[in-house]
Design an enzyme around this catalytic site. Structure first.
Site, PDB file in Angstrom:
ATOM      1  N   MET A 111      12.827  23.990   1.962  1.00 36.01           N
ATOM      2  CA  MET A 111      12.004  23.257   1.016  1.00 36.01           C
ATOM      3  C   MET A 111      13.295  22.344   0.140  1.00 36.01           C
ATOM      4  SD  MET A 111       9.589  24.523  -2.047  1.00 36.01           S
ATOM      5  CE  MET A 111       8.536  25.391  -0.958  1.00 36.01           C
TER       6      MET A 111
ATOM      7  N   LYS B   2       0.687  -1.129  -0.016  1.00 37.32           N
ATOM      8  CA  LYS B   2       0.056   0.132   0.124  1.00 37.32           C
ATOM      9  C   LYS B   2       0.840   1.220  -0.151  1.00 37.32           C
ATOM     10  CE  LYS B   2      -0.221  -0.300   4.973  1.00 37.32           C
ATOM     11  NZ  LYS B   2      -1.233  -0.582   6.092  1.00 37.32           N
TER      12      LYS B   2
ATOM     13  N   ARG C  95     -10.742   0.713  15.483  1.00 36.49           N
ATOM     14  CA  ARG C  95     -10.656   1.478  14.208  1.00 36.49           C
ATOM     15  C   ARG C  95     -11.731   1.055  13.353  1.00 36.49           C
ATOM     16  NH1 ARG C  95      -4.801   1.891  11.506  1.00 36.49           N
ATOM     17  NH2 ARG C  95      -5.512  -0.121  10.820  1.00 36.49           N
TER      18      ARG C  95
ATOM     19  N   TYR D 230      17.215  29.638   7.701  1.00 35.47           N
ATOM     20  CA  TYR D 230      15.954  30.564   8.121  1.00 35.47           C
ATOM     21  C   TYR D 230      15.791  30.703   9.626  1.00 35.47           C
ATOM     22  CZ  TYR D 230      13.935  30.148   3.464  1.00 35.47           C
ATOM     23  OH  TYR D 230      13.889  30.308   2.180  1.00 35.47           O
TER      24      TYR D 230
HETATM   25  C1  LIG Z   1      -0.658  -1.750   6.715  1.00 35.21           C
HETATM   26  C2  LIG Z   1      -1.263  -3.025   7.450  1.00 35.21           C
HETATM   27  C3  LIG Z   1      -0.462  -4.094   7.682  1.00 35.21           C
HETATM   28  C4  LIG Z   1       1.155  -4.130   7.393  1.00 35.21           C
HETATM   29  O1  LIG Z   1       1.597  -3.437   8.769  1.00 35.21           O
HETATM   30  P1  LIG Z   1       3.017  -3.387   8.950  1.00 35.21           P
HETATM   31  O2  LIG Z   1       3.386  -2.899  10.502  1.00 35.21           O
HETATM   32  O3  LIG Z   1       3.750  -2.388   8.013  1.00 35.21           O
HETATM   33  O4  LIG Z   1       3.757  -4.748   8.801  1.00 35.21           O
HETATM   34  C5  LIG Z   1      -1.073  -5.172   7.930  1.00 35.21           C
HETATM   35  N1  LIG Z   1      -2.324  -5.131   8.287  1.00 35.21           N
HETATM   36  C6  LIG Z   1      -3.014  -3.963   8.017  1.00 35.21           C
HETATM   37  C7  LIG Z   1      -4.833  -4.331   8.173  1.00 35.21           C
HETATM   38  C8  LIG Z   1      -2.774  -3.192   7.561  1.00 35.21           C
HETATM   39  O5  LIG Z   1      -3.406  -1.925   7.362  1.00 35.21           O
END
Ligand SMILES: *Cc1c(COP(=O)(O)O)cnc(C)c1O
Length: 363
Positions: A304, A35, A131, A256
């Site tokens: 930047m 992802k 969540r 800065y």
């Molecule tokens: C992002 C995610 C993972 C992977 O988590 P890591 O800590 O990066 O290994 C696994 N399960 C779900 C549901 C996630 O959203």
């Protein structure tokens, strides 16, 4: 040609880290989480490099999955947040995307759908993260309802996600595991609990399916040293070069807001990397940078397009000398901890300005 800021992505290291996950949990199938553009590493290139090793991929949403399909990735892809609109069910079935079922709306949308063949689903159980996912009390009924749907493939994976697996002293991981097994008691189904931290350090969390993400990119979810973490190889090395050098007197300020003032005659090197590239603006003076392989402290504000480092104590530095912001020899977590964040964020929020270049791509 061009600006020297570059992120080099080592696909052999990526495969090495995937194999390590597999070795740690040899009874499990490990689905590679790619992802958020593979945590900033380029989802298509990373998925191609892992496709012969992994049984499936995971992304957050259908847009990410479609991009992988359009690039020729053929393995199944789990959508970790499930669907956002009802029309995604039919597309998912067609494209071999697997859906996470997180709530009743998802159940209703799948029930109302008319895919041309059954869609594979995973169902999330909320065991304490609070969540997403089904409450334990309603879970058995939700599972039974899914199981009865002609739109749904018979093999349904039951999932939970940990809040604190990166903290070995925290009792909530064993508590979540217990709650999980209590809630699926009597249900024969494949399970999936473990993210990277749990794969690495919580053997009881390993199940039919694991979901490694961060560890694949060669960084540790743990703050403390950890046996598996020591074997991970960083995949991204963010490099740039010295583009300015000057001697300043004691009492002169740099950058800065004049936030850093030299307390001795100093040599200041200016590097072509800044928050416009994803280097954290909140990195304070003292954050380490490698200049010609040696550590030098960042001084003054992150701009930047540039940062400034104090190279007074280093052997002579020249224009165009190579610098490493993180990666080989400088863990991203270390930079993140100076900046008050985590390696996950630094890798993921790289901006498009830094070109990614790949090595180790041919197997
Ligand atoms: C992002 C995610 C993972 C992977 O988590 P890591 O800590 O990066 O290994 C696994 N399960 C779900 C549901 C996630 O959203």
């Amino acid at each position: 040609m061009g600006r020297p800021a570059k992120a080099s992505i080592d696909l052999n290291a990526l495969r090495n880290n995937y194999r390590l996950a597999q070795q740690v949990a040899p009874q499990s199938k490990n689905l590679a989480v790619v992802k958020a553009n593979a945590y900033g590493h380029g989802a298509v290139a990373c998925a191609r490099a892992l496709e012969s090793l992994t049984p499936a991929f995971a992304v957050a949403c259908i847009e990410e999955a479609l991009k992988l399909r359009a690039s020729g990735i053929r393995k199944p892809i789990l959508l970790l947040e499930g669907i956002f609109t009802a029309d995604e069910v039919a597309i998912a079935a067609q494209a071999d995307f697997w859906l996470m079922v997180e709530n009743n709306q998802h159940l209703e949308q799948i029930e109302a759908s008319n895919p041309d063949h059954p869609v594979r689903v995973w169902i999330k159980l909320d065991t304490g993260m609070h969540r997403l996912g089904m409450e334990p009390a309603v879970f058995p009924a939700a599972y039974a309802r899914l199981k009865a749907m002609p739109q749904v493939d018979d093999e349904i994976v039951i999932v939970t996600h940990f809040s604190s697996a990166d903290n070995l002293a925290d009792p909530s991981t064993p508590r979540q595991i217990e709650k999980f097994h209590a809630a699926c008691k009597g249900i024969e189904a494949p399970k999936s609990l473990a993210n990277s931290a749990a794969i690495m350090a919580w053997p009881k969390a390993r199940a039919e399916w694991n979901r490694p993400g961060f560890m694949l990119y060669g960084a540790s979810p743990f703050e403390q040293p950890q046996a598996v973490a020591d074997k991970l190889l960083p995949v991204m090395t963010l490099t740039s070069a010295v583009i300015g050098l000057r001697h300043i007197e004691a009492g002169e300020a740099v950058g800065y807001a004049r936030s850093w003032v030299a307390n001795r005659p100093s040599v200041i090197a200016t590097l072509a990397i800044g928050y416009g590239d994803g280097y954290p603006r909140h990195a304070p003076s003292g954050t380490p940078v490698l200049v010609n392989g040696r550590r030098a402290p960042l001084v003054g504000r992150v701009s930047m397009d540039m940062i400034t480092v104090d190279v007074t104590d280093l052997p002579p530095v020249s224009l165009n000398d190579r610098v490493v912001l993180w990666g080989e020899e400088l863990p991203v977590n270390e930079v993140a901890s100076h900046a008050g964040t985590i390696g996950y964020e630094l890798l993921t929020r790289m901006t498009g300005r830094v070109p990614l270049s790949y090595r180790g791509g041919d197997n």
